[in-house]
Design a protein around this motif. Sequence first.
Motif, PDB file in Angstrom:
ATOM      1  N   PRO A 115     -64.309 -18.032  33.313  1.00  0.00           N
ATOM      2  CA  PRO A 115     -65.425 -17.467  34.063  1.00  0.00           C
ATOM      3  C   PRO A 115     -66.578 -18.467  34.135  1.00  0.00           C
ATOM      4  CG  PRO A 115     -65.255 -16.483  31.871  1.00  0.00           C
ATOM      5  CD  PRO A 115     -64.096 -17.392  32.026  1.00  0.00           C
ATOM      6  N   ALA A 116     -67.354 -18.363  35.205  1.00  0.00           N
ATOM      7  CA  ALA A 116     -68.495 -19.264  35.346  1.00  0.00           C
ATOM      8  C   ALA A 116     -69.467 -19.003  34.193  1.00  0.00           C
ATOM      9  CB  ALA A 116     -69.191 -19.012  36.673  1.00  0.00           C
ATOM     10  N   PRO A 117     -70.006 -20.076  33.616  1.00  0.00           N
ATOM     11  CA  PRO A 117     -70.891 -19.856  32.479  1.00  0.00           C
ATOM     12  C   PRO A 117     -72.182 -19.172  32.896  1.00  0.00           C
ATOM     13  CG  PRO A 117     -70.833 -22.182  33.080  1.00  0.00           C
ATOM     14  CD  PRO A 117     -69.796 -21.500  33.899  1.00  0.00           C
ATOM     15  N   LEU A 118     -72.682 -18.309  32.028  1.00  0.00           N
ATOM     16  CA  LEU A 118     -73.977 -17.685  32.264  1.00  0.00           C
ATOM     17  C   LEU A 118     -75.084 -18.705  32.066  1.00  0.00           C
ATOM     18  CD1 LEU A 118     -74.051 -14.187  30.542  1.00  0.00           C
ATOM     19  CD2 LEU A 118     -74.208 -14.717  32.947  1.00  0.00           C
ATOM     20  N   LEU A 119     -74.896 -19.492  31.014  1.00  0.00           N
ATOM     21  CA  LEU A 119     -75.900 -20.499  30.686  1.00  0.00           C
ATOM     22  C   LEU A 119     -75.211 -21.841  30.575  1.00  0.00           C
ATOM     23  CD1 LEU A 119     -78.720 -21.391  29.467  1.00  0.00           C
ATOM     24  CD2 LEU A 119     -77.702 -20.927  27.245  1.00  0.00           C
ATOM     25  N   ARG A 120     -75.740 -22.813  31.267  1.00  0.00           N
ATOM     26  CA  ARG A 120     -75.176 -24.162  31.137  1.00  0.00           C
ATOM     27  C   ARG A 120     -76.313 -25.152  30.932  1.00  0.00           C
ATOM     28  NH1 ARG A 120     -70.689 -25.921  35.033  1.00  0.00           N
ATOM     29  NH2 ARG A 120     -69.397 -25.944  33.175  1.00  0.00           N
ATOM     30  N   VAL A 121     -76.199 -25.907  29.855  1.00  0.00           N
ATOM     31  CA  VAL A 121     -77.204 -26.918  29.543  1.00  0.00           C
ATOM     32  C   VAL A 121     -76.540 -28.269  29.729  1.00  0.00           C
ATOM     33  CG1 VAL A 121     -78.635 -27.896  27.704  1.00  0.00           C
ATOM     34  CG2 VAL A 121     -78.367 -25.423  27.870  1.00  0.00           C
ATOM     35  N   THR A 122     -77.198 -29.157  30.491  1.00  0.00           N
ATOM     36  CA  THR A 122     -76.592 -30.463  30.748  1.00  0.00           C
ATOM     37  C   THR A 122     -77.569 -31.596  30.443  1.00  0.00           C
ATOM     38  OG1 THR A 122     -75.772 -29.310  32.694  1.00  0.00           O
ATOM     39  CG2 THR A 122     -75.034 -31.563  32.387  1.00  0.00           C
ATOM     40  N   GLU A 141     -85.469 -15.283  33.422  1.00  0.00           N
ATOM     41  CA  GLU A 141     -84.156 -15.521  34.005  1.00  0.00           C
ATOM     42  C   GLU A 141     -83.071 -14.727  33.296  1.00  0.00           C
ATOM     43  OE1 GLU A 141     -83.996 -17.299  36.679  1.00  0.00           O
ATOM     44  OE2 GLU A 141     -86.104 -17.867  36.584  1.00  0.00           O
ATOM     45  N   GLY A 142     -83.458 -13.984  32.281  1.00  0.00           N
ATOM     46  CA  GLY A 142     -82.458 -13.155  31.615  1.00  0.00           C
ATOM     47  C   GLY A 142     -82.035 -13.668  30.262  1.00  0.00           C
ATOM     48  N   MET A 143     -82.932 -14.434  29.610  1.00  0.00           N
ATOM     49  CA  MET A 143     -82.607 -14.835  28.249  1.00  0.00           C
ATOM     50  C   MET A 143     -83.485 -14.062  27.280  1.00  0.00           C
ATOM     51  SD  MET A 143     -81.905 -18.895  28.184  1.00  0.00           S
ATOM     52  CE  MET A 143     -81.066 -18.726  26.638  1.00  0.00           C
ATOM     53  N   GLY A 144     -82.903 -13.708  26.149  1.00  0.00           N
ATOM     54  CA  GLY A 144     -83.683 -13.045  25.117  1.00  0.00           C
ATOM     55  C   GLY A 144     -83.567 -13.835  23.838  1.00  0.00           C
ATOM     56  N   ARG A 184     -77.353  -4.294  36.641  1.00  0.00           N
ATOM     57  CA  ARG A 184     -77.456  -4.992  35.372  1.00  0.00           C
ATOM     58  C   ARG A 184     -76.650  -6.281  35.411  1.00  0.00           C
ATOM     59  NH1 ARG A 184     -75.729  -5.704  30.342  1.00  0.00           N
ATOM     60  NH2 ARG A 184     -77.156  -5.297  28.613  1.00  0.00           N
ATOM     61  N   ARG A 185     -77.332  -7.397  35.205  1.00  0.00           N
ATOM     62  CA  ARG A 185     -76.634  -8.674  35.158  1.00  0.00           C
ATOM     63  C   ARG A 185     -76.312  -8.999  33.710  1.00  0.00           C
ATOM     64  NH1 ARG A 185     -79.745 -13.290  38.273  1.00  0.00           N
ATOM     65  NH2 ARG A 185     -81.379 -12.770  36.794  1.00  0.00           N
ATOM     66  N   GLY A 186     -75.413  -9.937  33.539  1.00  0.00           N
ATOM     67  CA  GLY A 186     -75.118 -10.363  32.180  1.00  0.00           C
ATOM     68  C   GLY A 186     -76.336 -11.030  31.564  1.00  0.00           C
ATOM     69  N   ASP A 227     -72.336  -9.338  28.156  1.00  0.00           N
ATOM     70  CA  ASP A 227     -73.433 -10.246  27.840  1.00  0.00           C
ATOM     71  C   ASP A 227     -72.907 -11.433  27.055  1.00  0.00           C
ATOM     72  OD1 ASP A 227     -75.151  -8.456  28.996  1.00  0.00           O
ATOM     73  OD2 ASP A 227     -75.642  -7.454  27.112  1.00  0.00           O
ATOM     74  N   ALA A 228     -73.769 -12.439  26.926  1.00  0.00           N
ATOM     75  CA  ALA A 228     -73.398 -13.590  26.123  1.00  0.00           C
ATOM     76  C   ALA A 228     -74.384 -13.723  24.968  1.00  0.00           C
ATOM     77  CB  ALA A 228     -73.431 -14.857  26.973  1.00  0.00           C
ATOM     78  N   VAL A 229     -73.851 -14.111  23.819  1.00  0.00           N
ATOM     79  CA  VAL A 229     -74.708 -14.288  22.656  1.00  0.00           C
ATOM     80  C   VAL A 229     -74.539 -15.714  22.159  1.00  0.00           C
ATOM     81  CG1 VAL A 229     -75.165 -13.557  20.293  1.00  0.00           C
ATOM     82  CG2 VAL A 229     -74.465 -11.871  21.997  1.00  0.00           C
ATOM     83  N   LEU A 230     -75.667 -16.388  21.949  1.00  0.00           N
ATOM     84  CA  LEU A 230     -75.629 -17.705  21.327  1.00  0.00           C
ATOM     85  C   LEU A 230     -76.122 -17.522  19.896  1.00  0.00           C
ATOM     86  CD1 LEU A 230     -75.156 -20.745  21.761  1.00  0.00           C
ATOM     87  CD2 LEU A 230     -77.551 -20.948  22.372  1.00  0.00           C
ATOM     88  N   LEU A 231     -75.225 -17.723  18.940  1.00  0.00           N
ATOM     89  CA  LEU A 231     -75.540 -17.413  17.550  1.00  0.00           C
ATOM     90  C   LEU A 231     -75.705 -18.718  16.768  1.00  0.00           C
ATOM     91  CD1 LEU A 231     -75.660 -15.236  15.255  1.00  0.00           C
ATOM     92  CD2 LEU A 231     -73.216 -15.574  15.000  1.00  0.00           C
ATOM     93  N   VAL A 232     -76.919 -18.941  16.275  1.00  0.00           N
ATOM     94  CA  VAL A 232     -77.163 -20.131  15.470  1.00  0.00           C
ATOM     95  C   VAL A 232     -77.039 -19.743  14.011  1.00  0.00           C
ATOM     96  CG1 VAL A 232     -78.811 -21.928  14.892  1.00  0.00           C
ATOM     97  CG2 VAL A 232     -78.765 -20.970  17.188  1.00  0.00           C
ATOM     98  N   SER A 233     -76.256 -20.482  13.275  1.00  0.00           N
ATOM     99  CA  SER A 233     -76.102 -20.122  11.874  1.00  0.00           C
ATOM    100  C   SER A 233     -75.674 -21.338  11.072  1.00  0.00           C
ATOM    101  CB  SER A 233     -75.066 -19.014  11.717  1.00  0.00           C
ATOM    102  OG  SER A 233     -74.883 -18.716  10.363  1.00  0.00           O
ATOM    103  N   HIS A 234     -75.929 -21.277   9.789  1.00  0.00           N
ATOM    104  CA  HIS A 234     -75.433 -22.311   8.889  1.00  0.00           C
ATOM    105  C   HIS A 234     -74.174 -21.844   8.178  1.00  0.00           C
ATOM    106  CE1 HIS A 234     -79.394 -24.503   8.779  1.00  0.00           C
ATOM    107  NE2 HIS A 234     -78.510 -25.437   8.940  1.00  0.00           N
ATOM    108  N   ASP A 235     -73.898 -20.575   8.325  1.00  0.00           N
ATOM    109  CA  ASP A 235     -72.859 -19.975   7.522  1.00  0.00           C
ATOM    110  C   ASP A 235     -71.520 -20.052   8.254  1.00  0.00           C
ATOM    111  OD1 ASP A 235     -71.182 -18.294   6.098  1.00  0.00           O
ATOM    112  OD2 ASP A 235     -72.856 -17.063   5.426  1.00  0.00           O
ATOM    113  N   LEU A 236     -70.660 -20.948   7.800  1.00  0.00           N
ATOM    114  CA  LEU A 236     -69.409 -21.183   8.510  1.00  0.00           C
ATOM    115  C   LEU A 236     -68.530 -19.947   8.570  1.00  0.00           C
ATOM    116  CD1 LEU A 236     -68.298 -24.715   7.332  1.00  0.00           C
ATOM    117  CD2 LEU A 236     -69.351 -24.036   9.463  1.00  0.00           C
TER     118      LEU A 236
END
Lengths: 346, 524
Positions: B16-23, B95-98, B184-186, B218-227
Amino acid sequence: MTTTDPVKTTATPKASRRTTKRPAEPERFALLGVWAVLFLVFSLIVPETFPTTANISNMLGSQAVLLVLALGLIVPLRAGDYDLSVASTLNLSAVVVAVLNVNQGWNIWAAVIAAILVSMVVGVVNGFIITRFDIDPFIVTLGVGTVVQGLIYQISNSVTITGVDRKLSDTMLTQPFLAIPVDFYYAIALCVLVWYVFDHTAFGQRLLFAGQSRDVARLNGVNVSGLRWVSMIISAGVAGVAGVIYAGTTASADPTSGAAFLLPAFAACFLGSTVLKIGRFNPWGTLIAVYFLVTGITGLQLMGAQQYVQQLFYGGALVVAVIMSKLVKTRGERRRQAEVRPDVPA
Amino acid sequence: MTVPTTTVASSGAATPAPLLRVTGLHKSFNGVPALRGVDLDVRPGEVHGLLGANGSGKSTLIKVLAGFHDADSGTVSIHGRELSSPFGPRGLREEGMGFVHQDLGLAPAGTVLEHMALDNVGHASGFRRVDWSAERTRVRELLDRFEVEVDVDATIDMLTPVQRAMVAVVRAVGGQERIAGGERRGQILVLDEPTVFLPRHEVGMLFALLDRLRAAGDAVLLVSHDLDEILQVTDRITVFRNGETAGTRDTAGSTRDDLVQLILGARDEHVAKGAAVIRDDRPPLLSARGLTGDRIVDLDLDLHAGEVVGITGLAGSGFEELPELLYGVTAPRAGAVVQDGTTITDLRPAASMARGVILIPADRKGQGGVLGLTVMENMSLPFLTRRARGFRIDWKAIQVQAQEACDRLNVVPPRPAAQFGHLSGGNQQKALLGKWLDTAPRVMLLSEPTQGVDIGARREIFKLIRAAVAEGMSVLCATSDYEQLVEMADRVIVLDEGRIRTEIHGDDITKDALASAVYAEEAS
């Protein structure tokens, strides 16, 4: 010391940079320039009344009370605390002198010492509440100042007390030196004292750090609460001295007129922080600001302006001062940063 | 626990097309690059893990997306719409980021309803009436939909930590729904280490909430140190290293060893530590006995002359707290600090300094030095306390001393009159180190000493510390930077939930050994 050898060798080539001149900061003297221009302009517009010995002597002498009050106020300001109770403390001191001397028949000097001690008690109370309960000094001193105002009404029965011992007036006002009332010299002496304490004692430096960052000061072993407490006592005590001078210059004390000193004192402190040492409350800047303000007001009044010009000028000056200090600081910052940048390794 | 419902193919038309793309996002601070062209794409209906060692650029990326920093170059596209920095003060929220930050951004005295309404009202013009009953309905519906059982009128301080975290997540989602409007958008939700301060057994509740978000597309970007956490809950994982994207992996099929390797990168050579004689035959310089703080529990520790003791662990394990406890910044809840055989009763910063114990805090800007004052003034402070007993400060002597310290430590620019805040991080730290070394301390407590410090200055700081230790000082270094521990420490103590998990000595201290000790499986 503990680490000498490992990196010593790398330092020598850079040592030549030590001689790099400090950047000139013309902004530091901006207010002095405006003051000079103002003086010149008024001298040209109202030449028969403004540039006279009598007027200048009057301007210098009449502001001594305000200058003393402001010099006390910059102590807590330097430590990052507002003291809004200074004006009522000044009034309290003046009223205590009058009540003890006139109504109770005390010796004038005993009354003066009592008045200063009473004033310091106000500072003790302020400092206790602020440091013990960790409350914003702004609100504490606002409340305490109002309580003090109430006490003033109580002990003075809300009337003006006249007939304070002439000895006090003599030492303050009526025996001028070089045609300038002596209280002016007291204010200058205090200015020197504050300058010395701020720039040349550990206490002054610790105040500066406590004001700039409480955490940094504390982690460097500074007793921040103690320092803040002491600074409140100092500002109240100096306000007491200002009250004594005030009682001396009028030979009386009324229960309300002290409040009029609050805004000018803050205006002078903040305007003073835009001169000489930009961004820092400093005594000589405060002195310049006080006399800059009175020059403007006196000149306008001699030109025929009404009484309200005083409020306009003081209020406007306070607002302009804070804007100025912000602008000047950002400008200076950018320039100094540009100076340091090239040295930063990429 | 979670088996991805949609199998994520790594290539092919089915992606699927990415919701968020950083380049190619770049960002540097004071000439020190933090992001050197990172790439990332997050697809709808996935939980995407973001891993990386400290200083690898994770938080910088999030701060750029949130509008806190402006990127130097690079693009971000959301829902296929291409945008470039600066994103303005509200970042990409419109733009739809939380965003849910580690501290959650909730006010303890406010109610759940007030927090959610704030987002709604904050967008409208100032004088619009708040329709409380409509707001209440909306918030109830939102909480119900995500099965978060919280009373809308409860104040935040009444909630458990995990309930707070869930409210923060739902709030971020709800805020965006309104902005998207109509259909409702993603949404893209960024969670920055949300589990650090949560009790272990409750983390699952938060993850269940993430599953419901995923099911909603929806998409979740989860930052963590815990592998373990990342392996358990995510669909794909991106790893940052030194400001670059080290790689993106499907979670299915990845192992903890793969990830550790990806986080650490190629092994590099050890730097000689230099010989220091550890005097553990003598009584320790400073000890902790049964020390208990906010996170540390019943800790015993001895610091001997001539050693650098590293202390590390996951964020929240308590290692960050130890220097402050030993210095007396925060009072311990229980236990004692012992110096030279006597238990210290007066545990305050000023008293610690007098005993020759000093602290260099991690928060250099807030606690280490005053940015607005000059280098010399910053360096003068301990000497006001220690030496200027007289009534007058000898500014000349302080100036000479500051100049010597600047030259010796190679502070750039070597001008004590320069403003402290204008120095780069590394030079600030060198100036602070120089200041404290001049007080001839016996024990030096360091907290993240090379955070935000460029590589060259790092080496110099390590050398300085090793030289100090060789002269008989003792150093405690609390850090999550393994490389630093490898280069500096004689032994490393790894904390886990406030207790000592393991201790690693001498040549056994390698990045791999540290990583596996820190990320070790929880004993169940």
